[in-house]
Design an enzyme around this catalytic site. Sequence first.
Site, PDB file in Angstrom:
ATOM      1  N   ARG A   1      23.962  27.759  -7.512  1.00  0.00           N
ATOM      2  CA  ARG A   1      23.340  27.326  -8.772  1.00  0.00           C
ATOM      3  C   ARG A   1      23.291  25.805  -8.754  1.00  0.00           C
ATOM      4  NH1 ARG A   1      26.857  24.255  -9.617  1.00  0.00           N
ATOM      5  NH2 ARG A   1      25.983  23.878 -11.666  1.00  0.00           N
TER       6      ARG A   1
ATOM      7  N   GLN B   1      31.001  25.895 -15.946  1.00  0.00           N
ATOM      8  CA  GLN B   1      30.776  25.192 -14.678  1.00  0.00           C
ATOM      9  C   GLN B   1      31.621  23.922 -14.581  1.00  0.00           C
ATOM     10  OE1 GLN B   1      28.380  26.463 -16.630  1.00  0.00           O
ATOM     11  NE2 GLN B   1      26.558  27.043 -15.490  1.00  0.00           N
TER      12      GLN B   1
ATOM     13  N   ASP C   1      17.815  19.925 -14.826  1.00  0.00           N
ATOM     14  CA  ASP C   1      17.122  21.041 -14.187  1.00  0.00           C
ATOM     15  C   ASP C   1      15.624  20.814 -14.145  1.00  0.00           C
ATOM     16  OD1 ASP C   1      19.768  22.232 -15.306  1.00  0.00           O
ATOM     17  OD2 ASP C   1      19.053  23.546 -13.704  1.00  0.00           O
TER      18      ASP C   1
ATOM     19  N   LYS D   1      21.712  21.701 -18.776  1.00  0.00           N
ATOM     20  CA  LYS D   1      22.630  22.733 -19.263  1.00  0.00           C
ATOM     21  C   LYS D   1      22.840  22.663 -20.772  1.00  0.00           C
ATOM     22  CE  LYS D   1      24.033  25.417 -17.466  1.00  0.00           C
ATOM     23  NZ  LYS D   1      23.350  26.733 -17.513  1.00  0.00           N
TER      24      LYS D   1
HETATM   25  O1  MRU Z   1      23.009  27.219 -14.823  1.00  0.00           O
HETATM   26  P1  MRU Z   1      23.332  26.206 -13.761  1.00  0.00           P
HETATM   27  O2  MRU Z   1      24.787  26.151 -13.430  1.00  0.00           O
HETATM   28  O3  MRU Z   1      22.468  26.369 -12.543  1.00  0.00           O
HETATM   29  O4  MRU Z   1      22.957  24.824 -14.445  1.00  0.00           O
HETATM   30  C1  MRU Z   1      23.159  23.640 -13.726  1.00  0.00           C
HETATM   31  C2  MRU Z   1      22.857  22.434 -14.506  1.00  0.00           C
HETATM   32  O5  MRU Z   1      22.436  22.474 -15.642  1.00  0.00           O
HETATM   33  C3  MRU Z   1      22.975  21.146 -13.768  1.00  0.00           C
HETATM   34  O6  MRU Z   1      23.396  20.130 -14.629  1.00  0.00           O
HETATM   35  C4  MRU Z   1      21.601  20.771 -13.197  1.00  0.00           C
HETATM   36  O7  MRU Z   1      21.107  21.836 -12.442  1.00  0.00           O
HETATM   37  C5  MRU Z   1      21.649  19.560 -12.366  1.00  0.00           C
HETATM   38  S1  MRU Z   1      22.470  19.887 -10.835  1.00  0.00           S
HETATM   39  C6  MRU Z   1      22.472  18.507  -9.870  1.00  0.00           C
END
Ligand code: MRU
Length: 365
Positions: free
Chosen positions: A53, A201, A242, A253
């Site tokens: 992820r 996370q 993202d 997130k």
């Molecule tokens: O749901 P996830 O754990 O994939 O979400 C990850 C995030 O929101 C991170 O902050 C984002 O992907 C940036 S990763 C360098």
Amino acid sequence: MKVDGRVFRTIWRDAQSGNVAIIDQTKLPHAFVIAELRGVDDAWHAIADMQVRGAPLIGVAAAYGLVLALRADASDANLAAAANYLATARPTAINLAWALNDMRRVLAPLPPSQRPERAFARAGELADADVAVNDSIGTHGLATFRELASRKNGRLNILTHCNAGWLATVDWGTATAPIYKGHESGLDLHVFVDETRPRNQGAALTAWELAHHGVPHTLIADNAGGHLMQQGKVDLVIVGTDRTTASGDVCNKIGTYLKALAAHDNGVPFYVAAPSSSIDYGTYAGTDVPIEMRGEEEVTHMTGATADGRIETVRIAPEGSPALNPAFDVTPARLVTGLITERGIIAANADALARAFPERVKAAA
Ligand code: MRU
């Protein structure tokens, strides 16, 4: 980055089997498990089930998923079908579409017989490029960290949300790249790590990473950040993204927006580590970004290790209470102090974004 003295990336191809190896992030922080992806279905599930992820890693994992698909069938039909299938694994991180488009652009003109080898090489190039981009984000971010540190006596206190660490990328991380570089170069820094409910996370991944690298850090409940900012205990916030839109709105997130509001209210700089692979020049407004909705059980239950090491999932809400689980939110550009890209730190607005990556604007037109 190193795990118990051994250098790891988050994804690689096993030289003997030709399969793809990943660090299974659903097992952290309790166990360090390497999982093997043998086919395109495994890659799809690894992304959808969040064994891998983080936006940049999702992109590279999809590229390797295409490698596995073409190993089985390198026809035109399968190239299109496998790319379309992988693109459905998760909706929000734009890196997924970005990497799959890149792979198709490179592979489609080739005869099928040449595709498997080229696909493998191209996925490796994307992985290497991610490492180089994050390295560069680290250098630019560190310059800002140093500047902020020079304005105060004592250690620089940084707050981060979710995991935009090396586990979310191929290596370095985005938001963590300047943190690791600062720590390695002797900058006195400390990181407040948001636990990041509902999937934790921050607690499970960011804290694990920072602990392994000896970076001073403190885990906090998501709701503590605003209070710490009011108390003057946070010098800057840095998060990943993202999908950052062409106007500079930042999708990240869930909970990121609240941290940006608190930072704004308290005059705390709010930086976003934004590799160009996470910038969506085809979408202008943050309100147009698709927000992933995940299962209620992530909110109503929690998983952890018991004192004797068993992994258990327990209910924390009454039976029958419904729950809602949007996985991302949008921070408006006006709340962002700067986007830390591989080409430098830029303002979160359409002009600056267009000037920084003109080739991407052209490609999106
Ligand atoms: O749901 P996830 O754990 O994939 O979400 C990850 C995030 O929101 C991170 O902050 C984002 O992907 C940036 S990763 C360098």
